[in-house]
Scaffold this active site. Sequence first.
Site, PDB file in Angstrom:
ATOM      1  N   ASP A  43       0.809  -1.225   0.000  1.00 53.85           N
ATOM      2  CA  ASP A  43       0.000   0.000   0.000  1.00 53.85           C
ATOM      3  C   ASP A  43       0.839   1.271   0.000  1.00 53.85           C
ATOM      4  O   ASP A  43       2.057   1.227   0.180  1.00 53.85           O
ATOM      5  CB  ASP A  43      -0.963  -0.010   1.196  1.00 53.85           C
ATOM      6  N   ASP A  64      -7.874  -2.529  14.016  1.00 55.68           N
ATOM      7  CA  ASP A  64      -9.249  -2.809  13.590  1.00 55.68           C
ATOM      8  C   ASP A  64      -9.324  -4.048  12.687  1.00 55.68           C
ATOM      9  O   ASP A  64     -10.347  -4.324  12.094  1.00 55.68           O
ATOM     10  CB  ASP A  64      -9.843  -1.582  12.871  1.00 55.68           C
ATOM     11  N   HIS A  85      -7.431  -4.541   9.937  1.00 60.31           N
ATOM     12  CA  HIS A  85      -7.112  -4.344   8.518  1.00 60.31           C
ATOM     13  C   HIS A  85      -5.824  -5.067   8.132  1.00 60.31           C
ATOM     14  O   HIS A  85      -4.933  -5.246   8.956  1.00 60.31           O
ATOM     15  CB  HIS A  85      -7.065  -2.851   8.132  1.00 60.31           C
ATOM     16  N   GLU A 133      -9.794  -1.911   5.061  1.00 62.35           N
ATOM     17  CA  GLU A 133     -10.435  -1.599   6.335  1.00 62.35           C
ATOM     18  C   GLU A 133     -11.726  -2.416   6.501  1.00 62.35           C
ATOM     19  O   GLU A 133     -12.276  -2.928   5.516  1.00 62.35           O
ATOM     20  CB  GLU A 133     -10.793  -0.099   6.365  1.00 62.35           C
TER      21      GLU A 133
END
Length: 236
Positions: free
Chosen positions: A67, A136, A138, A143
């Site tokens: 990313d 979270d 990810h 996400e």
Amino acid sequence: MNLITVKTYEELSRKAGKLIASQVLLKPNCVLGLATGSSPIGTYKYLIEECKNGDLDFSKVTTVNLDEYIGLDGTNDQSYRYFMNTNLFEHINVPMENTNVPNGCAEDMQKECARYDALIEDLGGIDLQLLGIGLDGHIGFNEPCEFFVKGTNVVELDPSTIEANARFFASADEVPKSAITMGMQAIMQAKNVLLIANGPAKREIVEKAFKGPITPLVPASILQLHPSLTVIYSEN
Ligand code: F6R
């Protein structure tokens, strides 16, 4: 799934480094999928040492990163391209032209997403994908969402991710609000997946992702379906 718990970050880094080193020894022209963030820094240090000692040769390796922040180019010291150059690529003998990070400054982001997926396909897919995990759940910057996103995509970062990543910036306001990330298809099609997570803060999400239900609300949980997944969690 092979879920390994170790005591320290050093142990985690050594184990993860050894697994990546084995992949390079086994297939010198392998495709490594790489991650940024704090988790892989020790792993990269291990690989740098091995390369400097002459025990590991990256000259035929190709890398594809997960990313990049939208709007940061490779000269920006907060960009993931900059992170990879300074934490790994500049210290090993991988040819820079064999290293790939999505372009967060592409004029047309949809074209960039398609280019990145085509690149991974042309390379024949990823041999070993290294992943961290967000608080979270990810992976990459995929996400929590109502569905698993297949291809490389542009995402709005979750407020919890922005807050978690603010430690790398002067303030949370400076964290880019969106990113481009490899999607689930390329990750799930990787021949081997290695996920690393360290410290008590990651304990709960590791439990949820690998012992709980498979759901896009915990994106890493999809990895439970991967035929060759290793998770290394260190307690400290
Ligand atoms: C980074 C990436 C992210 C991180 C995750 C954990 O390329 O893809 O998914 O792996 O945010 O970050 P750290 O390791 O900093 O806790």
